[in-house]
Design an enzyme around this catalytic site. Structure first.
Site, short mmCIF file in Angstrom:
data_model
loop_
_atom_site.label_atom_id
_atom_site.label_comp_id
_atom_site.label_asym_id
_atom_site.label_seq_id
_atom_site.Cartn_x
_atom_site.Cartn_y
_atom_site.Cartn_z
CE LYS A 91 17.53 -9.36 -14.15
NZ LYS A 91 17.67 -10.62 -13.40
CE1 TYR A 94 -6.03 7.25 4.36
CE2 TYR A 94 -3.98 7.31 3.09
CZ TYR A 94 -5.36 7.29 3.14
OH TYR A 94 -6.09 7.31 1.99
#
Length: 325
Positions: free
Chosen positions: A34, A237
């Site tokens: 999965k 940043y």
């Protein structure tokens, strides 16, 4: 371009280690693929699983199954919404509650999820009589049942109730049923009382208990550009990194959009430190190498974030190139 390598030899080694604990009976081995095979690539890992001889897998839902529906004889859908289910000869619908029977159709293949104490999904023991009644009335193809243990510490407690469920179901159904409860931890703790077992994370080299396994995935980033910055210049940043000296730095092509966790001052393979904030598509290091290994052991990388290898793997962008080595 950033890329992932998948070590085939290690992958097959791990599968063989799992099989040792179920008497090497591959027909009783349910492989959990999965969530893009835990980030390792559903298409790539499913091909390796087929080569190994796996014929029973479990996936999240039908959207995942559509990608490999013609490869495997049995595909158990663990979290499929019943109202959206479209039956296929290879699909097995996991029944997470009695409500699912409002949407099942004649000849659908099903397995019952049993709630034995984790309280996430599954039927209670007092709901089994009704479930058997509906299965017979709707003429569903009832193949078996399964449960999930909440942790290695809770296995013995849950197993007691699980055995009651299984005994009731088999005593009240004519055909032989296929039961599976053991996840990777239970398998390697040798607490597997069923003929079958499910393995998820262990196939990729990790387990919540002691196991002799090998990591399968390595993650790499490649250089986009380089520059020399001077003392007191910043990187990235919000000016979160300021140089204390002249430095040769490079930008590499992985960021939080690719699945790296958004955190400052983390270290990657070889103790290399990411400088400043990770950007959406890149990060900066004091390096001039054309490529850097982010990790070849996800457990060590996960410790940088105080998280698990599960999160490290499943966050990875599905579009990152994968190479079998």
């Amino acid at each position: 371009m950033a890329y992932i390598t998948i070590n085939k030899e290690n992958y097959f080694y791990n599968l063989n280690e799992c099989l040792k604990h179920i008497n090497n009976n591959i027909d009783n081995f349910v492989l959990i693929l999965k969530d893009n095979a835990y980030g390792h690539g559903l298409l790539q890992i499913s091909n390796l699983a087929l080569e190994f001889g796996i014929n029973f897998i479990a996936l999240k839902n039908q959207n995942e199954a559509e990608k490999v529906k013609n490869k495997f004889k049995n595909i158990l859908l663990l979290s499929q919404l019943a109202q959206d289910y479209e039956s296929n000869e290879n699909y097995i619908l996991g029944i997470n509650s009695l409500d699912y029977f409002n949407y099942t159709k004649k000849n659908d293949k099903i397995m019952l999820k049993l709630n034995t104490g984790m309280n996430r999904n599954g039927l209670q023991i007092n709901e089994l009589k009704q479930a058997i009644k509906i299965i017979k009335e709707q003429k569903l193809r009832f193949l078996g049942a399964y449960t999930h243990f909440s942790s290695p510490n809770n296995i013995d407690k849950q197993k007691k109730l699980y055995k009651e469920y299984c005994t009731y179901l088999q005593d009240n159904y004519d055909e032989k049923l296929f039961f599976h409860s053991s996840n990777s931890s239970a398998v390697f703790l040798n607490k597997n009382d069923d003929l079958a077992a499910r393995c998820g994370l262990a196939q990729f080299g990790f387990c919540d208990v002691e196991a002799n396994l090998k990591p399968v995935m390595s993650l790499y980033a490649q250089k986009l550009s380089s520059r020399t910055i001077q003392k007191d210049e910043i990187i990235g940043y919000d000016e979160r990194f300021k140089a204390t000296k002249s430095m040769l730095v490079s930008t590499y092509d992985l960021g939080y959009a690719d699945g790296l966790i958004y955190k400052e001052n983390i270290k990657i393979k070889n103790n290399i430190k990411i400088l400043g904030k990770i950007s959406m598509d890149s990060f900066v290091c004091e390096s001039n190498q054309n490529e850097l290994c982010i990790f070849d052991n996800a457990y060590e990388f996960a410790k940088e974030f105080n998280t698990t290898v599960y999160e490290i793997f499943v966050r990875l962008n599905q579009n990152i190139k994968k190479i079998i080595i």
